[in-house]
Structures are given as C-alpha cells and as structure tokens.
Design a protein around this motif. Structure first.
Motif, PDB file in Angstrom:
ATOM      1  N   ASN A 179       0.827  -1.204   0.000  1.00  0.00           N
ATOM      2  CA  ASN A 179       0.000   0.000   0.000  1.00  0.00           C
ATOM      3  C   ASN A 179       0.864   1.257   0.000  1.00  0.00           C
ATOM      4  O   ASN A 179       0.549   2.246  -0.677  1.00  0.00           O
ATOM      5  CB  ASN A 179      -0.920   0.013   1.221  1.00  0.00           C
ATOM      6  CG  ASN A 179      -2.072  -0.961   1.085  1.00  0.00           C
ATOM      7  OD1 ASN A 179      -2.511  -1.263  -0.030  1.00  0.00           O
ATOM      8  ND2 ASN A 179      -2.569  -1.465   2.199  1.00  0.00           N
ATOM      9  N   THR A 180       1.963   1.217   0.767  1.00  0.00           N
ATOM     10  CA  THR A 180       2.884   2.359   0.798  1.00  0.00           C
ATOM     11  C   THR A 180       3.514   2.584  -0.569  1.00  0.00           C
ATOM     12  O   THR A 180       3.603   3.722  -1.052  1.00  0.00           O
ATOM     13  CB  THR A 180       3.990   2.123   1.852  1.00  0.00           C
ATOM     14  OG1 THR A 180       3.403   1.876   3.121  1.00  0.00           O
ATOM     15  CG2 THR A 180       4.909   3.333   1.937  1.00  0.00           C
ATOM     16  N   VAL A 181       3.953   1.499  -1.195  1.00  0.00           N
ATOM     17  CA  VAL A 181       4.542   1.601  -2.530  1.00  0.00           C
ATOM     18  C   VAL A 181       3.527   2.165  -3.521  1.00  0.00           C
ATOM     19  O   VAL A 181       3.848   3.035  -4.346  1.00  0.00           O
ATOM     20  CB  VAL A 181       5.050   0.222  -3.009  1.00  0.00           C
ATOM     21  CG1 VAL A 181       5.433   0.260  -4.483  1.00  0.00           C
ATOM     22  CG2 VAL A 181       6.242  -0.222  -2.173  1.00  0.00           C
ATOM     23  N   LYS A 182       2.301   1.680  -3.457  1.00  0.00           N
ATOM     24  CA  LYS A 182       1.250   2.172  -4.361  1.00  0.00           C
ATOM     25  C   LYS A 182       1.032   3.668  -4.190  1.00  0.00           C
ATOM     26  O   LYS A 182       0.925   4.413  -5.174  1.00  0.00           O
ATOM     27  CB  LYS A 182      -0.054   1.419  -4.102  1.00  0.00           C
ATOM     28  CG  LYS A 182      -1.184   1.816  -5.060  1.00  0.00           C
ATOM     29  CD  LYS A 182      -2.445   1.028  -4.749  1.00  0.00           C
ATOM     30  CE  LYS A 182      -3.548   1.366  -5.764  1.00  0.00           C
ATOM     31  NZ  LYS A 182      -3.863   2.809  -5.822  1.00  0.00           N
ATOM     32  N   LEU A 194       3.717   1.413 -12.703  1.00  0.00           N
ATOM     33  CA  LEU A 194       2.765   2.449 -12.306  1.00  0.00           C
ATOM     34  C   LEU A 194       1.407   1.869 -11.950  1.00  0.00           C
ATOM     35  O   LEU A 194       0.701   2.396 -11.085  1.00  0.00           O
ATOM     36  CB  LEU A 194       2.598   3.463 -13.444  1.00  0.00           C
ATOM     37  CG  LEU A 194       3.791   4.363 -13.741  1.00  0.00           C
ATOM     38  CD1 LEU A 194       3.505   5.221 -14.965  1.00  0.00           C
ATOM     39  CD2 LEU A 194       4.128   5.232 -12.541  1.00  0.00           C
ATOM     40  N   SER A 195       1.021   0.799 -12.619  1.00  0.00           N
ATOM     41  CA  SER A 195      -0.321   0.246 -12.430  1.00  0.00           C
ATOM     42  C   SER A 195      -0.374  -0.902 -11.430  1.00  0.00           C
ATOM     43  O   SER A 195      -1.451  -1.349 -11.054  1.00  0.00           O
ATOM     44  CB  SER A 195      -0.881  -0.238 -13.773  1.00  0.00           C
ATOM     45  OG  SER A 195      -0.052  -1.248 -14.319  1.00  0.00           O
ATOM     46  N   ASP A 196       0.794  -1.388 -10.986  1.00  0.00           N
ATOM     47  CA  ASP A 196       0.791  -2.541 -10.086  1.00  0.00           C
ATOM     48  C   ASP A 196       1.982  -2.459  -9.130  1.00  0.00           C
ATOM     49  O   ASP A 196       3.139  -2.616  -9.544  1.00  0.00           O
ATOM     50  CB  ASP A 196       0.867  -3.839 -10.897  1.00  0.00           C
ATOM     51  CG  ASP A 196       0.464  -5.060 -10.076  1.00  0.00           C
ATOM     52  OD1 ASP A 196       0.632  -5.026  -8.837  1.00  0.00           O
ATOM     53  OD2 ASP A 196       0.003  -6.054 -10.662  1.00  0.00           O
ATOM     54  N   ALA A 197       1.694  -2.204  -7.864  1.00  0.00           N
ATOM     55  CA  ALA A 197       2.766  -2.061  -6.864  1.00  0.00           C
ATOM     56  C   ALA A 197       3.490  -3.364  -6.604  1.00  0.00           C
ATOM     57  O   ALA A 197       4.554  -3.365  -5.979  1.00  0.00           O
ATOM     58  CB  ALA A 197       2.173  -1.526  -5.558  1.00  0.00           C
ATOM     59  N   ARG A 198       2.949  -4.497  -7.059  1.00  0.00           N
ATOM     60  CA  ARG A 198       3.605  -5.784  -6.823  1.00  0.00           C
ATOM     61  C   ARG A 198       4.853  -5.964  -7.674  1.00  0.00           C
ATOM     62  O   ARG A 198       5.654  -6.860  -7.411  1.00  0.00           O
ATOM     63  CB  ARG A 198       2.625  -6.929  -7.104  1.00  0.00           C
ATOM     64  CG  ARG A 198       1.427  -6.979  -6.162  1.00  0.00           C
ATOM     65  CD  ARG A 198       0.457  -8.060  -6.583  1.00  0.00           C
ATOM     66  NE  ARG A 198      -0.025  -7.840  -7.951  1.00  0.00           N
ATOM     67  CZ  ARG A 198      -0.814  -8.696  -8.592  1.00  0.00           C
ATOM     68  NH1 ARG A 198      -1.202  -9.810  -8.006  1.00  0.00           N
ATOM     69  NH2 ARG A 198      -1.231  -8.423  -9.825  1.00  0.00           N
TER      70      ARG A 198
END
Length: 362
Positions: free
Chosen positions: A185-188, A252-256
């Motif tokens: 969540n932080t990365v996102k 950009l679209s996926d923090a994973r």
C-alpha cells in the motif's frame, strides 16, 4: 511453489558445462535459468535449471504453464523471449529499471558526463540537482564556440536528467521495509503520487537522446523499433527504454512489480565462480541435479538455514523411505517447512532416523 504466486522474477545467465575432464574440449555453452519471488512475499525461494541453450523453449519450461500455475506477472530484463511468452499467456510484463540505469551510467562513463553529474550532485544536493543541471548547461553553452558543442552538451544534459529521474524512483522506495504489512500500500501511494511525473521525465529525455543516437524501423507487427547506432554513446539506454516502454510503465499500475531484478541478480552471484570457470556435470541429467542443488542451497542461504544440516536431514529422510519402503504419498515432504534444526534432535532420535554415523554433523 514459486509459480503459485502472482508475480515472479525470471532471468538467465551463461554457464559452461563440461562433459568429462577434457579441458576446453567437449563443452556445452549452456545457460543457468532462475525464477524467484519478490522480497515482499517473505518467501525466499530460488529455483534453478540448467539448459543447453537460451531459446524460448527453455523459458517456457522454466515458466511451466499447467493449470496449477497462478502467475499473472513477470519481472525480467529486456530479453525478447519473455515478452513473447507474456503476450501468449496474458501475463503482465515489467522490465528492470536497474538494467536501464546500468546502461545509462556505462554510456555516461564513456563520454565523461557521469563525473559532471557527480560534481553537480555534490554542489547542489539531490533536491537542487535539476536546477544545477540547467545552470551547468546554460553556462557551458555561453562559454563555447566550438561547432556542434551545444548539441553535444544537450545530450549530456538529457542523460543527466534521465539518470536523476531513475535515481529518484529508486530513492523513494529505498528505505521501505519489504516485510512490513502495509508495504504494498505504501509503494502504491508513492507511485501514484510521484511515479507518472518521473516516468515522463525519463521518457522525454530518452526520446531526445534517441533523435541523435538511434535509427527507427518497423517490427514484423508494424510497431516502431529503435535501433542502435554503435558510434553513438547514448544509443543503448535510449533504445532499451523506448523499445520496452510498456514494460517500464508496468510499475505504475501494479505495486507488486519491483523496480529491479536485484532479487535474482544477487542470487546469480552465488554461481558466478562456477559460471566463470568450469562445471563438471558430465551428463544432461547431471545438469538437472546441479540445478536442484543450486535451488536448495540458495533458498536455504536466503532463509538463514544451515545448508549442510538441511541436506543431511533431507538425505536421512530419503534413506528412511528406502529402508522402510514407504509409498511415496505417505512420505513426509522434503521441503524446508518440515525441516527441524539439528539441535532439536537427541542422539537417540538421530540414530532412530538412520543417520549414517560416519557423517560428522558440524
């Protein structure tokens, strides 16, 4: 187990395999292939296979496609076979920003602009670096009358701004703990706030570099392809980014998706000695067994499990299966979750488990 996760790293590296002790004769130019999980999963598994080539068929074997596989995204370098597999199977495909940074720094080293970048960073600091680069460019343009100098200075400026954007991306996530429960969540949130702006900076700089450093052609499916000009120093980083722009944009679209392939690149260092010298494997089956050993030893190392003791434990369980003639389905799985440290066994228990008394456990 690795392929039961949605995102995996994949990579390959050259390895010489000798069939017999015949010096440089009778050798096979093979490749060691690896898949691994991102750090935030907390599951430090590495899986290796050694194949006698670098073709797509071997990447497909590595990324098995049976019904149990849950992979929806892969992180790789720019090697084209991964992109083909991703398109065929509907995977998201993210490219490694660290490779882009490496190519850019190498080009800057060759023309001397990296030392300028470092001097400006020391003078202006990270927050004032963009203004420092602009002032440097303005001053240098005013002080030169050499034909073509302004064009060369503009290329150096764009390369430094491109490197600044890449470094900023990494700096925003550098101090995060990948094991924290709110890590993704932080990365996102960080990428939602800053990612698009920094990505656009890198993209515009790469486009300006490509105008001087690349030629443009069309692929078989009529897509624009940037081709290298060997005499142009910034050709490789510009072409690498622009040809793989969708892969670089995937973060950009996926923090994973991690920004880099450091997870597998670091693990490959553990096989660097064997890769650089010679690996006496003797047979194709030996190549597979060697890949299994790499998978076991590196997964143990990354989870701080004593490799020697784990292997003794595993071998003792295999011996029990043979000795007691257990059906395979009733045998305890030989994975690290079942592993118990040596210290937890008494000597009587070790004897009952049929550990060879000639094996000295350190």
């Amino acid at each position: 187990e690795i392929l039961s996760y949605p995102v995996v790293h994949a990579d390959e590296s050259y390895m010489r395999v000798l069939y017999g002790a015949s010096g440089n004769k009778n050798h096979s130019n093979s490749y060691v292939w690896q898949i691994a999980l991102p750090l935030y999963t907390g599951n430090y598994l590495n899986y290796y296979r050694i194949y006698p080539g670098r073709g797509r068929e071997y990447a497909e074997r590595l990324l098995s496609s049976d019904n149990k596989i849950k992979v929806t995204g892969i992180v790789t370098d720019c090697y084209g076979v991964y992109d083909g597999i991703a398109k065929e199977r509907g995977y998201k495909h993210a490219l490694c920003w660290a490779h882009l940074r490496k190519y850019l720094i190498s080009a800057m080293d060759n023309v001397g602009s990296r030392s300028i970048y470092e001097n400006l960073l020391n003078a202006y600091g990270y927050n004032g670096m963009a203004n420092g680069i602009a002032k440097w460019y303005e001053t240098e343009c005013q002080n030169t009358t050499e034909p073509g100098a302004k064009k060369r200075l503009a290329l150096h400026r764009d390369a430094m701004l491109m490197l600044l954007g890449i470094n900023h991306l990494f700096a925003l996530e550098r101090n995060l703990d990948p094991h924290a429960p709110d890590y993704l969540n932080t990365v996102k949130n960080i990428r939602d706030k800053n990612g698009s702006q920094l990505f656009n900076v890198v993209k515009e700089c790469a486009k300006r570099l490509a105008l001087d450093s690349c030629t443009i052609g069309l692929s078989k499916d009529k897509k624009k392809v940037y081709k290298l000009i060997n005499t142009k120093p910034y050709s490789q980083p510009a072409a690498y980014f622009l040809n793989g722009i969708n892969g670089f944009k995937a973060f950009l679209s996926d923090a994973r998706f991690p920004l880099s392939q450091a997870r597998v690149e670091t693990s490959f260092k553990n096989v660097a000695l064997q890769r650089a010298t010679k690996c006496f494997i003797n047979t194709d089956w030996g190549m597979r067994v060697y890949g299994d050993l790499l998978s076991i030893t590196d997964s143990c190392r990354q989870q701080q499990v004593d490799v020697g003791r784990y292997l003794i434990w595993a071998i003792s369980n295999m011996y029990k299966r043979f000795k007691r003639r257990y059906p395979h389905k009733k045998v305890r799985a030989l994975d690290r979750w079942e592993y118990l440290p040596y210290e937890s066994f008494t000597q009587d228990e070790l004897k009952k488990d049929y550990v060879n008394h000639q094996v000295k456990i350190i």
